[in-house]
Design a protein around this motif. Structure first.
Motif, PDB file in Angstrom:
ATOM      1  N   LEU A   1      24.213  -9.187   5.334  1.00  9.22           N
ATOM      2  CA  LEU A   1      23.909  -7.741   4.998  1.00  9.22           C
ATOM      3  C   LEU A   1      22.418  -6.922   5.531  1.00  9.22           C
ATOM      4  O   LEU A   1      22.538  -5.824   5.565  1.00  9.22           O
ATOM      5  N   VAL A   2      21.511  -7.864   5.390  1.00 11.33           N
ATOM      6  CA  VAL A   2      20.220  -7.336   5.971  1.00 11.33           C
ATOM      7  C   VAL A   2      19.812  -8.087   7.052  1.00 11.33           C
ATOM      8  O   VAL A   2      18.801  -9.176   6.884  1.00 11.33           O
ATOM      9  N   PRO A   3      19.930  -7.887   8.304  1.00 15.04           N
ATOM     10  CA  PRO A   3      19.589  -8.649   9.503  1.00 15.04           C
ATOM     11  C   PRO A   3      18.331  -8.984   9.591  1.00 15.04           C
ATOM     12  O   PRO A   3      17.858 -10.135  10.168  1.00 15.04           O
ATOM     13  N   GLU A   4      17.354  -8.203   9.235  1.00 14.51           N
ATOM     14  CA  GLU A   4      16.243  -8.511   9.316  1.00 14.51           C
ATOM     15  C   GLU A   4      15.325  -9.542   8.418  1.00 14.51           C
ATOM     16  O   GLU A   4      14.114  -9.832   8.583  1.00 14.51           O
ATOM     17  N   TYR A   5      16.241  -9.894   7.337  1.00 13.74           N
ATOM     18  CA  TYR A   5      15.796 -10.744   6.383  1.00 13.74           C
ATOM     19  C   TYR A   5      15.744 -12.294   7.073  1.00 13.74           C
ATOM     20  O   TYR A   5      16.786 -12.700   7.524  1.00 13.74           O
ATOM     21  N   LEU A   6      14.612 -13.004   6.893  1.00 11.18           N
ATOM     22  CA  LEU A   6      14.515 -14.280   7.576  1.00 11.18           C
ATOM     23  C   LEU A   6      14.366 -15.139   6.203  1.00 11.18           C
ATOM     24  O   LEU A   6      13.127 -15.245   5.631  1.00 11.18           O
ATOM     25  N   PRO A   7      15.178 -15.898   5.667  1.00  9.15           N
ATOM     26  CA  PRO A   7      15.169 -16.616   4.374  1.00  9.15           C
ATOM     27  C   PRO A   7      14.498 -18.047   4.621  1.00  9.15           C
ATOM     28  O   PRO A   7      14.062 -18.568   5.560  1.00  9.15           O
ATOM     29  N   VAL A   8      13.642 -18.257   3.521  1.00  9.68           N
ATOM     30  CA  VAL A   8      12.735 -19.293   3.392  1.00  9.68           C
ATOM     31  C   VAL A   8      13.377 -20.095   2.383  1.00  9.68           C
ATOM     32  O   VAL A   8      13.707 -19.749   1.256  1.00  9.68           O
ATOM     33  N   SER A   9      13.623 -21.578   2.588  1.00 10.10           N
ATOM     34  CA  SER A   9      14.249 -22.542   1.837  1.00 10.10           C
ATOM     35  C   SER A   9      13.299 -22.697   0.530  1.00 10.10           C
ATOM     36  O   SER A   9      12.012 -22.694   0.491  1.00 10.10           O
ATOM     37  N   CYS A  10      13.867 -22.792  -0.635  1.00  9.36           N
ATOM     38  CA  CYS A  10      13.123 -23.270  -1.791  1.00  9.36           C
ATOM     39  C   CYS A  10      12.583 -24.527  -1.714  1.00  9.36           C
ATOM     40  O   CYS A  10      13.169 -25.585  -1.331  1.00  9.36           O
ATOM     41  N   ILE A  11      11.288 -24.536  -1.866  1.00 10.99           N
ATOM     42  CA  ILE A  11      10.387 -25.922  -1.825  1.00 10.99           C
ATOM     43  C   ILE A  11      10.143 -26.562  -3.259  1.00 10.99           C
ATOM     44  O   ILE A  11       9.655 -25.814  -4.035  1.00 10.99           O
ATOM     45  N   SER A  12      10.810 -27.519  -3.743  1.00  5.92           N
ATOM     46  CA  SER A  12      10.313 -28.282  -4.900  1.00  5.92           C
ATOM     47  C   SER A  12       9.219 -29.038  -5.116  1.00  5.92           C
ATOM     48  O   SER A  12       8.796 -29.711  -3.996  1.00  5.92           O
ATOM     49  N   SER A  13       8.559 -28.846  -6.191  1.00  4.88           N
ATOM     50  CA  SER A  13       7.167 -29.380  -6.231  1.00  4.88           C
ATOM     51  C   SER A  13       7.222 -30.711  -7.178  1.00  4.88           C
ATOM     52  O   SER A  13       8.215 -30.824  -7.668  1.00  4.88           O
TER      53      SER A  13
END
Length: 408
Positions: free
Chosen positions: A396-408
Motif C-alpha cells: 500500500l505504501v511502496p516507499e515504506y521499508l519495514p524493519v523487523s521487531c528485535i526482541s531484547s
C-alpha cells in the motif's frame, strides 16, 4: 566577585538569547530562574515572587501563534464538534482550544477511561464548560461510532485517536492497522454518511517515507482521507513532528533519569527531531481546519531540527545538574527509528497558505481500496500476522521499508 548563587531572567527573552544565558550559567555553575511577564505582574495575575525554572520550551524560542479567529469561529461556533482521542495530549489541547470558539456541543470520544475522565473534569471545573458529552470506546467499533453519529450529528470532526509509540507498534503491528487504519476509515465513513462538514485528520512526520509501522499506518490513513474527499465532506490532514510533553515524549523520561543521577539514554549521537509545544500544535491544527478546501495535507513549520543529545544536555543543565557528572549513554537506534525525520516527501508540491506557520502539500494520491490490498492488510491484522502486516503495508505504501521487531 558578586558571589551570585542564582540568576533571574526576565520574560520575553528570545530562545537564542536565553540559550546564551543558560550556557553562561552552566559555565559559572549558577542556578537559573525565570521571572513572570511584567504585564502579568502589573495586572495582578501573578506576583513578582512567582519564579519558575527555565523550561526546554523556552530555549526553542517559539513565537506566539497568530490565529485567524474569525475564520476559526466561522466553522466552530454553534457547531457540534467531535474529537476522537479527546483525552490524549493533542486531543485534550484541541478541546481546550475549541471551547474558546463557543461550540454548541463538544463530543469527547476516547478509549481510555482515565484520560476521558481527566479532560471531562478539566472542562467542567477549570473552564466551566458544560456543553459536552463523553463517549468511552474505540474508533474501530463500527456500531458505536454509528450510534454516536446518529445521536449527535457532528458537523466538525477532529480525528486525533491513534497509537503513536513507534517501538511498541513495531512489535504489535496489527494494533496500528486496527486502530490507525481501520479506526480512521470507520470514522471517515460515518462522517460521509452523516454529512459532516469538515474532517481534520491529525497525522505525523513519520508518514513521510516511513521506516516503521506507525508511520506507514498513518500514511495509509492520509491516503484514505484522499479517497473520501469529494463525497460531500471536506477532508484534510495536518502533519507535524514531535510535541513537547506529549504522551511518549522523551522529555519526561530524561527528567526522571536525571533525577536518579543518570545515565540519560539517547539512541544515537546524531539523531535529530523537530519539536513544538502542545498548545502550538493544537492551535495550528484548529487553524488548518479553517483553511482546507478539500484533500490537502497541511504541514506545520517546525523550526530547526534539534539533536536529541543536545536536548539531553540542555535538560541536565536546566535541572541544575553538572553535565560532567551525568552520563549520556547511547543505546542504538530502536526498531523502525530514523536518524532524521522529514515533513515532506518527493513529489509533494509545497505551497504557502497565507498563514506564516502552515504550508500545504499538493500531491497525486492513489486509491487504497480499489484493488483489495486494504482488505488483505486487515485480514493479516485479524490473524495477528506481524510479517504479513508489514508486507501488506509495503504494497500500500511502496516507499515504506519495514524493519523487523528485535526482541531484547
Amino acid at each position: 566577585m558578586t558571589r551570585a548563587e542564582e540568576i533571574l531572567v526576565s520574560a520575553g527573552q528570545s530562545g537564542e538569547r536565553l540559550r546564551e544565558i543558560v550556557d553562561a550559567c552552566e559555565a559559572a555553575q549558577l542556578r537559573i530562574k525565570k521571572l513572570p511577564a511584567l504585564a502579568d505582574i502589573a495586572s495582578g495575575k501573578v506576583s513578582v515572587k512567582a519564579l519558575r525554572d527555565v523550561r526546554y520550551e523556552d530555549l526553542l524560542g517559539r513565537e506566539e501563534v497568530h490565529l485567524d479567529e474569525a475564520g476559526i469561529k466561522g466553522y466552530l461556533a454553534d457547531k457540534v464538534v467531535l474529537v476522537t482521542g479527546a483525552g490524549g495530549s493533542i486531543g485534550s489541547e484541541l478541546c481546550r482550544q475549541i471551547i474558546r470558539f463557543d461550540p454548541r456541543l463538544l463530543v469527547l470520544f476516547d478509549a481510555g477511561e482515565e484520560n476521558l475522565y481527566s479532560i471531562e473534569m478539566e472542562l467542567l471545573h477549570q473552564h466551566g464548560f458544560t456543553r459536552y458529552v463523553t463517549v468511552l470506546g474505540q474508533v474501530q467499533d463500527t456500531a458505536l461510532v454509528e450510534a454516536v453519529f446518529m445521536a449527535r450529528q457532528p458537523q466538525v470532526v477532529f480525528h486525533a485517536a491513534a497509537y503513536k509509540h513507534v517501538p511498541m507498534l513495531e512489535c504489535n503491528p496489527w494494533q496500528a492497522v486496527t486502530n490507525n487504519i481501520l479506526g480512521s476509515r470507520t470514522v471517515m465513513e460515518a462522517s460521509v454518511r452523516h454529512g459532516v462538514g469538515r474532517f481534520v485528520l491529525v497525522s505525523t512526520d513519520k508518514a513521510v517515507r516511513p521506516t516503521n509501522v506507525m508511520g506507514a499506518s498513518k500514511r495509509v490513513a492520509e491516503l484514505l482521507m484522499h479517497g473520501f474527499q469529494g463525497r460531500g465532506t471536506t477532508f484534510m490532514a495536518v502533519r507535524f513532528g514531535n510535541v513537547l510533553g506529549s504522551s511518549g515524549s522523551v522529555i519526561p523520561l530524561f527528567r526522571s533519569q536525571i533525577e536518579r543521577g543518570g545515565p540519560v539514554t539517547v539512541t544515537h549521537p546524531d539523531v535529530t527531531r523537530y519539536f513544538m509545544t502542545i498548545p502550538e500544535a493544537a492551535q495550528l491544527i484548529v487553524q488548518a481546519g479553517a483553511l482546507g478546501q478539500g484533500g490537502e495535507i497541511f504541514v506545520l513549520k517546525m523550526g530547526q531540527p534539534v539533536r536529541i543529545a543536545d536536548l539531553a544536555r540542555d535538560l541536565i543543565v536546566l535541572s541544575g545538574k553538572d553535565p560532567a557528572e551525568i552520563e549520556i549513554k547511547f543505546t542504538g537506534l530502536r526498531p523502525g527509528e530514523k536518524l532524521f525525520e522529514e515533513l515532506i516527501t518527493a513529489g509533494e508540491g509545497v505551497l504557502e497558505t497565507g498563514h506564516e506557520k502552515i504550508l500545504v502539500l499538493r500531491s497525486e494520491s492513489v486509491a487504497v481500496e480499489s484493488d483489495g490490498k486494504l482488505e488483505t492488510l486487515l485480514e493479516a491484522a485479524r490473524c495477528f500476522d506481524s510479517d504479513g502486516v508489514k508486507k501488506k503495508l509495503q504494497k500500500l505504501v511502496p516507499e515504506y521499508l519495514p524493519v523487523s521487531c528485535i526482541s531484547s
